[in-house]
Write a protein that holds these residues in place. Structure first.
Motif, mmCIF file in Angstrom:
data_model
loop_
_atom_site.group_PDB
_atom_site.id
_atom_site.type_symbol
_atom_site.label_atom_id
_atom_site.label_comp_id
_atom_site.label_asym_id
_atom_site.label_seq_id
_atom_site.Cartn_x
_atom_site.Cartn_y
_atom_site.Cartn_z
ATOM 1 N N THR A 1 -1.066 8.886 9.437
ATOM 2 C CA THR A 1 -1.284 9.494 8.121
ATOM 3 C C THR A 1 0.040 9.611 7.372
ATOM 4 O OG1 THR A 1 -1.034 11.742 8.982
ATOM 5 C CG2 THR A 1 -3.256 10.808 8.988
ATOM 6 N N ARG A 2 -0.072 9.690 6.037
ATOM 7 C CA ARG A 2 1.088 9.988 5.174
ATOM 8 C C ARG A 2 0.576 10.701 3.937
ATOM 9 N NH1 ARG A 2 6.444 7.852 4.803
ATOM 10 N NH2 ARG A 2 7.666 9.744 4.409
ATOM 11 N N HIS A 3 1.168 11.844 3.659
ATOM 12 C CA HIS A 3 0.714 12.712 2.573
ATOM 13 C C HIS A 3 1.609 12.500 1.357
ATOM 14 C CE1 HIS A 3 -0.757 17.053 1.461
ATOM 15 N NE2 HIS A 3 -0.956 16.168 0.501
ATOM 16 N N VAL A 4 1.029 11.937 0.285
ATOM 17 C CA VAL A 4 1.777 11.563 -0.920
ATOM 18 C C VAL A 4 1.344 12.441 -2.086
ATOM 19 C CG1 VAL A 4 2.347 9.699 -2.518
ATOM 20 C CG2 VAL A 4 1.964 9.191 -0.095
ATOM 21 N N VAL A 5 2.306 12.877 -2.876
ATOM 22 C CA VAL A 5 2.023 13.678 -4.069
ATOM 23 C C VAL A 5 2.814 13.119 -5.244
ATOM 24 C CG1 VAL A 5 1.481 15.790 -2.794
ATOM 25 C CG2 VAL A 5 3.843 15.336 -3.488
ATOM 26 N N PHE B 1 -0.437 16.028 -10.449
ATOM 27 C CA PHE B 1 -1.651 15.333 -10.867
ATOM 28 C C PHE B 1 -2.217 14.425 -9.782
ATOM 29 C CE2 PHE B 1 1.746 12.374 -11.826
ATOM 30 C CZ PHE B 1 1.204 11.116 -11.571
ATOM 31 N N PHE B 2 -1.470 14.260 -8.686
ATOM 32 C CA PHE B 2 -1.937 13.386 -7.604
ATOM 33 C C PHE B 2 -1.545 14.001 -6.275
ATOM 34 C CE2 PHE B 2 -1.262 9.869 -4.603
ATOM 35 C CZ PHE B 2 -2.520 9.305 -4.622
ATOM 36 N N ASP B 3 -2.508 14.057 -5.363
ATOM 37 C CA ASP B 3 -2.271 14.645 -4.040
ATOM 38 C C ASP B 3 -3.249 13.988 -3.068
ATOM 39 O OD1 ASP B 3 -2.276 16.305 -1.707
ATOM 40 O OD2 ASP B 3 -1.546 17.987 -2.887
ATOM 41 N N LYS B 4 -2.728 13.130 -2.182
ATOM 42 C CA LYS B 4 -3.615 12.391 -1.288
ATOM 43 C C LYS B 4 -2.966 12.187 0.066
ATOM 44 C CE LYS B 4 -6.785 8.442 -1.236
ATOM 45 N NZ LYS B 4 -7.341 7.328 -2.036
ATOM 46 N N ASN B 5 -3.747 12.412 1.111
ATOM 47 C CA ASN B 5 -3.293 12.207 2.481
ATOM 48 C C ASN B 5 -3.943 10.929 3.005
ATOM 49 O OD1 ASN B 5 -1.973 12.666 4.874
ATOM 50 N ND2 ASN B 5 -3.407 14.216 5.609
ATOM 51 N N TYR B 6 -3.159 9.851 3.102
ATOM 52 C CA TYR B 6 -3.688 8.568 3.548
ATOM 53 C C TYR B 6 -3.814 8.556 5.072
ATOM 54 C CZ TYR B 6 -2.552 6.884 -1.130
ATOM 55 O OH TYR B 6 -2.486 6.717 -2.488
#
Length: 357
Positions: free
Chosen positions: A231-235, A256-261
């Protein structure tokens, strides 16, 4: 290993006195022993090869295409052509790529010149893609060309697109920590890439688009070599700025963007994220990661490859001929990188009939 040791013992016995007594000849016993050793080694390597238990599913090939050789020059002019010419037209809009299911699609808009043209051929470098006589040279769902006469709307290219030139493949770093101290002495918090101005002065962005790439894939390797999810958590955040590039008074950073791939792939993985801006304006943006990257037994390193925005613009170009190209990257088009689009065309001129054109 046990099987090879057992085979060595058996072949030695056969080549020794036991084999000689059986075949009646020392030389014959040695030959027989050598044959047993060779044949046994083959069978062991063929049928008893160690299995690590690794699961390596078939991965799709990753193809890319980029046509960056037709950039318009600063203060350039729209050409006025006469006669039949082969030219490399300037781009009329920013070239950009989108990713869906790890497949890349390149989008480009080109300006042929003032007036209307009889277009004979469109191609890349020296390879024709489309001719007026035969249409697409190699019919494929991977290629779409739209020729737009003066004053007609462009339908296959979003004319109101602006690309942030400051974003170009920066790797998102680990967050600050005791071992990753920031430039201001920070020992916690996100290590941002940016901020960068997203759209030009006097424009208002209504949709923000981000391209990310896991260049070496994203996976964790299990104890038996199997591919597992990493996983990688990108904001990402934006802030309103004025035409001079300074933050507007009272404007704060908005996430405006917050996603944990979470992915389990050993090949490059590309993706595009679209986020509507709740209020239009000129923005500066920054991105970062909440968690650190894997340092062993896998990878989850991620690059910020592009940022672009929709700013709204007319879809028609009076008195100018344009054409749009969409290319879905595949094995055929992957060879076209940093190449130029060319056109063979003849300008259509009005004819004077004695009283009017």
């Amino acid at each position: 290993i046990v099987a090879m040791v057992a085979l060595l013992v058996v072949s030695t016995l056969i080549a020794g006195p036991y084999g000689a007594a059986a075949v009646g000849s020392v030389v014959g016993a040695q030959i027989l022993g050598a044959l047993v050793m060779a044949g046994g080694s083959y069978l062991i390597s063929h049928f008893l090869t160690a299995n690590s238990g690794a699961k390596t599913p078939k991965q799709d090939d990753v193809y890319s295409v980029s046509l960056s050789g037709n950039q318009a020059k600063p203060q350039g002019i729209i050409p006025v052509a006469y006669g039949r010419q082969k030219r490399t037209p300037d781009m009329a809009g920013a070239g950009f790529s989108t990713y869906l299911d790890n497949k890349q699609t390149y989008h480009g808009l080109y300006c042929l010149g003032v007036g209307e043209f009889d277009i004979e051929e469109i191609g890349i470098n020296t390879t024709p893609l489309w001719t007026a006589a035969d249409g697409y040279v190699s019919p494929s769902d991977s290629l779409k060309i739209e020729i737009v006469p003066p004053g007609q709307p462009v339908t296959s290219y979003p004319t109101g697109v602006t690309v942030c030139g400051d974003v170009g493949g920066q790797e998102l770093p680990d967050p600050y920590s005791a071992t990753n101290i920031g430039p201001g002495g920070e020992t916690s918090g996100i290590a941002w890439v940016g901020p960068f101005a997203l759209n030009p002065p006097a424009t208002s962005a209504n949709r923000i688009c981000l391209n990310f790439i896991f260049g070496s894939g994203c996976f964790a390797q299990g104890k038996k070599g199997e591919t597992q999810i990493a996983t990688r958590h990108v904001v990402a955040e934006y802030r309103l700025i004025n035409d001079a590039g300074a933050p507007i008074s009272g404007a704060s950073w908005v996430r405006f963007f917050d996603k944990n791939y979470g992915l389990a792939t050993r090949v490059a993985h590309r993706l595009t994220e679209y986020v509507d801006a709740p209020t239009g304006g000129r923005f500066q943006i920054r991105t970062g990661c909440v968690d650190a990257k894997i340092t062993e037994n896998g990878t989850n390193a991620i690059q910020w490859s592009a940022a672009w925005a929709f700013i709204g613009a007319p879809s028609t170009f009076p008195r100018v001929t344009t054409f749009a190209i969409q290319i879905a990257a595949d094995q055929r088009f992957s060879a076209f990188n940093s190449q130029q689009v060319y056109v063979i065309a003849t300008r259509k001129l009005p004819v004077w009939n004695g009283t009017a054109f």
